[in-house]
Design a protein around this motif. Structure first.
Motif, PDB file in Angstrom:
ATOM      1  N   TRP A  17      13.900  55.497 -11.571  1.00  0.00           N
ATOM      2  CA  TRP A  17      12.615  55.145 -10.962  1.00  0.00           C
ATOM      3  C   TRP A  17      12.341  56.018  -9.743  1.00  0.00           C
ATOM      4  O   TRP A  17      11.244  56.540  -9.573  1.00  0.00           O
ATOM      5  CB  TRP A  17      12.647  53.661 -10.584  1.00  0.00           C
ATOM      6  N   GLU A  18      13.358  56.201  -8.898  1.00  0.00           N
ATOM      7  CA  GLU A  18      13.181  57.049  -7.709  1.00  0.00           C
ATOM      8  C   GLU A  18      12.905  58.500  -8.101  1.00  0.00           C
ATOM      9  O   GLU A  18      12.046  59.156  -7.519  1.00  0.00           O
ATOM     10  CB  GLU A  18      14.407  56.968  -6.807  1.00  0.00           C
ATOM     11  N   GLN A  19      13.640  59.015  -9.089  1.00  0.00           N
ATOM     12  CA  GLN A  19      13.455  60.395  -9.526  1.00  0.00           C
ATOM     13  C   GLN A  19      12.073  60.609 -10.151  1.00  0.00           C
ATOM     14  O   GLN A  19      11.543  61.714 -10.121  1.00  0.00           O
ATOM     15  CB  GLN A  19      14.546  60.796 -10.522  1.00  0.00           C
ATOM     16  N   ALA A  20      11.504  59.549 -10.715  1.00  0.00           N
ATOM     17  CA  ALA A  20      10.174  59.637 -11.328  1.00  0.00           C
ATOM     18  C   ALA A  20       9.056  59.496 -10.305  1.00  0.00           C
ATOM     19  O   ALA A  20       7.885  59.521 -10.661  1.00  0.00           O
ATOM     20  CB  ALA A  20      10.032  58.564 -12.413  1.00  0.00           C
ATOM     21  N   GLY A  21       9.410  59.322  -9.030  1.00  0.00           N
ATOM     22  CA  GLY A  21       8.391  59.207  -7.985  1.00  0.00           C
ATOM     23  C   GLY A  21       7.984  57.781  -7.684  1.00  0.00           C
ATOM     24  O   GLY A  21       6.902  57.543  -7.156  1.00  0.00           O
ATOM     25  N   ARG A  22       8.818  56.841  -8.074  1.00  0.00           N
ATOM     26  CA  ARG A  22       8.593  55.414  -7.824  1.00  0.00           C
ATOM     27  C   ARG A  22       7.270  54.895  -8.387  1.00  0.00           C
ATOM     28  O   ARG A  22       6.505  54.240  -7.691  1.00  0.00           O
ATOM     29  CB  ARG A  22       8.697  55.114  -6.334  1.00  0.00           C
ATOM     30  N   PRO A  23       6.982  55.161  -9.656  1.00  0.00           N
ATOM     31  CA  PRO A  23       5.714  54.696 -10.232  1.00  0.00           C
ATOM     32  C   PRO A  23       5.714  53.187 -10.473  1.00  0.00           C
ATOM     33  O   PRO A  23       6.764  52.589 -10.707  1.00  0.00           O
ATOM     34  CB  PRO A  23       5.645  55.445 -11.568  1.00  0.00           C
ATOM     35  N   ASP A  24       4.539  52.599 -10.401  1.00  0.00           N
ATOM     36  CA  ASP A  24       4.382  51.181 -10.727  1.00  0.00           C
ATOM     37  C   ASP A  24       4.288  51.020 -12.238  1.00  0.00           C
ATOM     38  O   ASP A  24       3.753  51.877 -12.934  1.00  0.00           O
ATOM     39  CB  ASP A  24       3.107  50.620 -10.090  1.00  0.00           C
ATOM     40  N   GLY A  25       4.805  49.916 -12.736  1.00  0.00           N
ATOM     41  CA  GLY A  25       4.609  49.554 -14.139  1.00  0.00           C
ATOM     42  C   GLY A  25       5.489  50.254 -15.151  1.00  0.00           C
ATOM     43  O   GLY A  25       5.200  50.202 -16.336  1.00  0.00           O
ATOM     44  N   ALA A  26       6.530  50.931 -14.738  1.00  0.00           N
ATOM     45  CA  ALA A  26       7.395  51.632 -15.694  1.00  0.00           C
ATOM     46  C   ALA A  26       8.794  51.024 -15.726  1.00  0.00           C
ATOM     47  O   ALA A  26       9.733  51.656 -16.190  1.00  0.00           O
ATOM     48  CB  ALA A  26       7.469  53.114 -15.340  1.00  0.00           C
ATOM     49  N   HIS A  27       8.915  49.786 -15.259  1.00  0.00           N
ATOM     50  CA  HIS A  27      10.227  49.142 -15.175  1.00  0.00           C
ATOM     51  C   HIS A  27      10.952  49.120 -16.515  1.00  0.00           C
ATOM     52  O   HIS A  27      12.128  49.489 -16.589  1.00  0.00           O
ATOM     53  CB  HIS A  27      10.076  47.704 -14.641  1.00  0.00           C
ATOM     54  N   GLN A  28      10.263  48.701 -17.581  1.00  0.00           N
ATOM     55  CA  GLN A  28      10.926  48.561 -18.877  1.00  0.00           C
ATOM     56  C   GLN A  28      11.398  49.908 -19.416  1.00  0.00           C
ATOM     57  O   GLN A  28      12.500  50.005 -19.951  1.00  0.00           O
ATOM     58  CB  GLN A  28       9.998  47.891 -19.893  1.00  0.00           C
ATOM     59  N   HIS A  30      12.267  52.527 -17.656  1.00  0.00           N
ATOM     60  CA  HIS A  30      13.424  52.944 -16.865  1.00  0.00           C
ATOM     61  C   HIS A  30      14.655  52.135 -17.240  1.00  0.00           C
ATOM     62  O   HIS A  30      15.762  52.673 -17.331  1.00  0.00           O
ATOM     63  CB  HIS A  30      13.128  52.806 -15.362  1.00  0.00           C
ATOM     64  N   TRP A  31      14.475  50.848 -17.463  1.00  0.00           N
ATOM     65  CA  TRP A  31      15.602  49.987 -17.854  1.00  0.00           C
ATOM     66  C   TRP A  31      16.143  50.431 -19.221  1.00  0.00           C
ATOM     67  O   TRP A  31      17.350  50.548 -19.407  1.00  0.00           O
ATOM     68  CB  TRP A  31      15.164  48.526 -17.887  1.00  0.00           C
ATOM     69  N   ASP A  32      15.239  50.692 -20.168  1.00  0.00           N
ATOM     70  CA  ASP A  32      15.665  51.121 -21.502  1.00  0.00           C
ATOM     71  C   ASP A  32      16.399  52.455 -21.452  1.00  0.00           C
ATOM     72  O   ASP A  32      17.408  52.643 -22.138  1.00  0.00           O
ATOM     73  CB  ASP A  32      14.467  51.220 -22.443  1.00  0.00           C
ATOM     74  N   GLN A  33      15.889  53.384 -20.649  1.00  0.00           N
ATOM     75  CA  GLN A  33      16.552  54.683 -20.519  1.00  0.00           C
ATOM     76  C   GLN A  33      17.934  54.507 -19.903  1.00  0.00           C
ATOM     77  O   GLN A  33      18.907  55.099 -20.364  1.00  0.00           O
ATOM     78  CB  GLN A  33      15.711  55.641 -19.673  1.00  0.00           C
ATOM     79  N   ALA A  34      18.026  53.695 -18.860  1.00  0.00           N
ATOM     80  CA  ALA A  34      19.314  53.457 -18.203  1.00  0.00           C
ATOM     81  C   ALA A  34      20.292  52.800 -19.166  1.00  0.00           C
ATOM     82  O   ALA A  34      21.467  53.180 -19.233  1.00  0.00           O
ATOM     83  CB  ALA A  34      19.123  52.592 -16.960  1.00  0.00           C
ATOM     84  N   THR A  35      19.815  51.835 -19.949  1.00  0.00           N
ATOM     85  CA  THR A  35      20.672  51.155 -20.921  1.00  0.00           C
ATOM     86  C   THR A  35      21.204  52.151 -21.948  1.00  0.00           C
ATOM     87  O   THR A  35      22.397  52.155 -22.266  1.00  0.00           O
ATOM     88  CB  THR A  35      19.891  50.037 -21.637  1.00  0.00           C
TER      89      THR A  35
END
Length: 73
Positions: A17-28, A30-35
């Motif tokens: 999320w931080e590397q993407a510039g802290r965008p709103d609404g991209a939680h899922q 980022h979570w899926d990528q991390a998983t």
């Protein structure tokens, strides 16, 4: 999901999320990528995502439909 694994995913998702510039609404996303990344590190197979069907390959050569020619008398 173990607490340790969930914490690792949470930390990785936060970094993404931080590397993407802290965008709103991209939680899922980022979570899926991390998983996926954590599972890859652990050697677990990834869940298969639905793949769009590819159109059938066209035959090589002329792409125009062939029409019958009138016969000469």
């Amino acid at each position: 999901m173990t607490d340790d694994r969930q914490e690792r995913i949470r930390r990785r998702a936060h970094t993404i999320w931080e590397q993407a510039g802290r965008p709103d609404g991209a939680h899922q996303q980022h979570w899926d990528q991390a998983t996926a990344e954590i599972d890859s590190e652990e050697g677990k197979p990834k869940a298969k995502a639905a793949q769009p069907k590819k159109p059938a390959a066209k035959a090589s050569g002329d792409t125009k439909p062939k029409t019958a020619r009138p016969r000469k008398a």
